[in-house]
Design a protein around this motif. Structure first.
Motif, mmCIF file in Angstrom:
data_model
loop_
_atom_site.group_PDB
_atom_site.id
_atom_site.type_symbol
_atom_site.label_atom_id
_atom_site.label_comp_id
_atom_site.label_asym_id
_atom_site.label_seq_id
_atom_site.Cartn_x
_atom_site.Cartn_y
_atom_site.Cartn_z
ATOM 1 N N ASN A 341 0.854 -1.194 0.000
ATOM 2 C CA ASN A 341 0.000 0.000 0.000
ATOM 3 C C ASN A 341 0.890 1.245 0.000
ATOM 4 O O ASN A 341 1.780 1.377 0.835
ATOM 5 C CB ASN A 341 -0.915 -0.012 1.229
ATOM 6 N N GLU A 343 1.063 5.601 -0.261
ATOM 7 C CA GLU A 343 0.319 6.858 -0.181
ATOM 8 C C GLU A 343 1.285 8.045 -0.174
ATOM 9 O O GLU A 343 2.228 8.084 0.608
ATOM 10 C CB GLU A 343 -0.540 6.888 1.083
ATOM 11 N N THR A 365 -3.087 7.820 -3.699
ATOM 12 C CA THR A 365 -3.013 6.553 -2.967
ATOM 13 C C THR A 365 -3.028 5.396 -3.949
ATOM 14 O O THR A 365 -3.797 5.412 -4.923
ATOM 15 C CB THR A 365 -4.188 6.407 -1.987
ATOM 16 N N LEU A 401 3.854 7.213 2.701
ATOM 17 C CA LEU A 401 3.485 6.121 3.607
ATOM 18 C C LEU A 401 3.474 4.812 2.836
ATOM 19 O O LEU A 401 2.907 4.736 1.742
ATOM 20 C CB LEU A 401 2.121 6.367 4.236
ATOM 21 N N HIS A 404 0.726 2.356 5.425
ATOM 22 C CA HIS A 404 0.291 3.306 6.454
ATOM 23 C C HIS A 404 1.411 3.665 7.457
ATOM 24 O O HIS A 404 1.134 4.182 8.533
ATOM 25 C CB HIS A 404 -0.935 2.765 7.210
#
Length: 584
Positions: A341, A343, A365, A401, A404
């Motif tokens: 993930n 971002e 994102t 990020l 996260h």
């Protein structure tokens, strides 16, 4: 010698071997000092025989005994001198090995800006030529320095014990020699530094010339390059000659001063013998041997000074780089595996070396397992995004990020292990094709390599080579075409099987049909893997889950292919422009 203090940690590391070397040096010199005293005793035996105080048989026995002692101690001195070289010179090789590794490891941790500011030839010269000069200090200079100090420490006191006045006249030239060495060594240091700096310039020039030989030939620049090499050769000759002229003063001065010492020994010793101040003419012979024993240690003082000055200049250049700290630091010790993930939060980025702002307050994102394409004009900041994800640079402002977590709070090694990168300019090593692919996975089997090469649509090309996967590539993969290099580079990233794929315009050198086949294979192999594709072609982007369009470092469009085709803008215009080019 303040720069050379950096080597003290290595001397401490090998202190046992060095101490052993010092002890062996002392023993070797003690044995060598036996010979002159027994030469004196031999003269005394002859004088006794002439004066009828020693009988002929006794004189013969004593002379034979002294000759055997001289031969035995000389042999033992030679053996211990050999062991001295084996001990101390070996330590210098260990230090050379350690220093080269330290410099190379430090090079690897320095950030990309460092490599933009420094030329490859200069980096190579510091790790080879400069380290070699430092090794001469850590080995021969230390060994011969210890040898000279030990000899002086043992011999000069003994000379004063034997004949104080004669000893004083014998060593009288030495202070003059020390003063001359001091003055000349300062000049040597300056000129040695210039020579070492020039060697870096020459290494850089030749490295760039060999790397760009195809351009030189294509533009017919051989005469120009030859003229530049000639100019560099003349400059190098002049600098080396300037240094050689100073070094040339040492040995004539040494021989002159040693010759003066011999004259003093013969003249002063002869007067003392005539006046009865010394008992035996053998003392004069003994002192002549002492002077000649001191000839080499005194003569090499200049050579040692030159070595130390060169090593000081080289270590200063090495320390200059070792003092530079990487701006990209691994601040987390524990491993932090990543999932994919990504971002970007209000990220801006300015290149330090050019002061160009590549990204301006961008946010987006990418969900785990998504495929995102980034399009835009040249210089719009596409490649900069990939560099920031791989943390080759840190953002100027804003945060990135991963899963996260702020990218700086991730273990750097874990982050890069989880990323497979295919750069725009595919770089291959001068090794076999197999090993270039295995660079992504060291323990890959031959079956895995073949399977991945097929996925990258390069297997058939490889099989056309006579040695197939064992074909050794030229420098930077020059043996292959541009498209083949890109596909081998893709295979290297795919075999790594990372969590995040970063493809930087890596299909620009392949035809449309091959591109579609590779993209189809990438879609299969990168399923559930986060994939970021930078491209100039809509064909590479249209099937992505999300398309981001950049212009001058800002996001101007974002969405899927169908959405972007329904709005006027850069993407729609680019699509129709490339469609018309394809049809024509």
């Amino acid at each position: 010698m303040k720069e050379l203090r950096y080597l003290n940690k290595y001397f401490k590391k090998y202190w046992v071997k060095l101490l052993l070397g010092v002890l062996i040096t002392i023993i070797a010199r003690i044995f060598s000092l036996v010979m002159p005293s027994y030469v004196r005793k031999s003269f005394e035996v002859v004088e006794g025989f002439i004066a009828n105080t020693i009988a002929k048989p006794e004189a013969k026995d004593l002379l034979l005994e002294y000759i055997l002692i001289i031969l035995g101690t000389t042999l033992l001195s030679g053996i211990f001198t050999f062991l001295m070289r084996q001990t101390i010179i070996n330590v210098s090789r260990y230090i050379e090995y350690d220093l080269k590794n330290e410099v190379f490891n430090h090079y690897q941790f320095l950030n990309l800006n460092f490599y933009k500011k420094n030329r490859t030839g200069d980096l190579m010269n510091r790790i080879s030529e400069d380290v070699g000069q430092v090794r001469m200090y850590a080995g021969p200079a230390v060994m011969y320095g210890l040898n000279a100090l030990t000899l002086f420490g043992c011999l000069i006191p003994w000379m004063f014990i034997t004949a104080p006045t004669l000893a004083l006249y014998t060593i009288a030239p030495f202070p003059i020699l020390s003063f001359l060495i001091y003055k000349i060594s300062k000049i040597i240091h300056v000129r040695s530094t210039k020579v070492q700096e020039f060697l870096s310039t020459l290494s850089t020039f030749t490295q760039e010339s060999f790397s760009g030989i195809s351009i030189i030939k294509a533009y017919g620049l051989e005469p120009k390059i030859n003229a530049e090499v000639q100019a560099l050769a003349i400059e190098g000759k002049d600098k080396s000659m300037d240094l050689a002229k100073v070094n040339a003063w040492f040995f004539p001065l040494m021989i002159l001063l040693i010759g003066i010492s011999n004259i003093f020994v013969i003249y002063i010793g002869g007067k003392q013998y005539i006046n009865g101040e010394i008992e035996s003419i053998g003392t004069i012979a003994e002192f002549i041997l002492y002077v000649n024993m001191l000839t080499w240690p005194v003569a090499i003082v200049g050579w040692l000074t030159s070595i130390v000055q060169r090593a000081e200049a080289s270590q200063e250049r090495i320390n200059e780089f070792l003092k530079q700290q990487p701006t990209i630091k691994n601040e987390v010790e524990k491993e932090t595996p990543i999932k994919g993930n990504i971002e970007f939060k209000n990220v801006s980025f300015t290149y330090e070396d050019t002061n160009i702002t590549a990204l301006k307050n961008i946010s987006f994102t990418i969900k785990e397992g998504e495929t995102v394409a980034i399009l835009g004009k040249t210089g719009s900041g596409k490649s900069s995004i990939l560099d920031l994800i791989a943390r080759l640079y840190d953002t100027t402002s804003g945060k990135i990020l991963i899963d996260h977590t702020w990218i700086k709070e991730l273990n750097l090694n874990s982050l890069r292990k989880g990323i497979g990168v295919v750069p725009q300019d595919a770089f291959l090593f001068s090794d076999t094709i197999k090993n270039n692919i295995k660079f992504g996975k060291e323990d890959a089997t031959d079956e895995e390599i073949v399977q991945i090469a097929k996925m990258a649509v390069v297997h058939d090309n490889i099989m056309e080579f006579s040695k197939k996967y064992d074909t050794v590539l030229g420098e930077r993969g020059i043996t292959l075409s541009g498209g083949q290099k890109q596909r081998v580079s893709i295979a290297r990233a795919l075999i790594k099987n990372p969590e995040i794929y970063l493809f930087d315009d890596c299909l620009s050198a392949v035809d449309t049909e091959t591109e579609e086949e590779i993209l189809s294979n990438l879609k299969k192999i990168s399923k559930n893997k986060t994939t970021v594709i930078v491209s100039h072609r809509v064909s590479s982007a249209k099937n992505a889950d999300k398309i981001i369009v950049l212009d001058d470092g800002r996001i101007i469009q974002q969405g899927k292919h169908d959405v972007l085709m329904n709005e006027d803008g850069y993407y729609k215009q680019l699509y129709y422009d490339q469609l018309s080019e394809k049809e024509s």
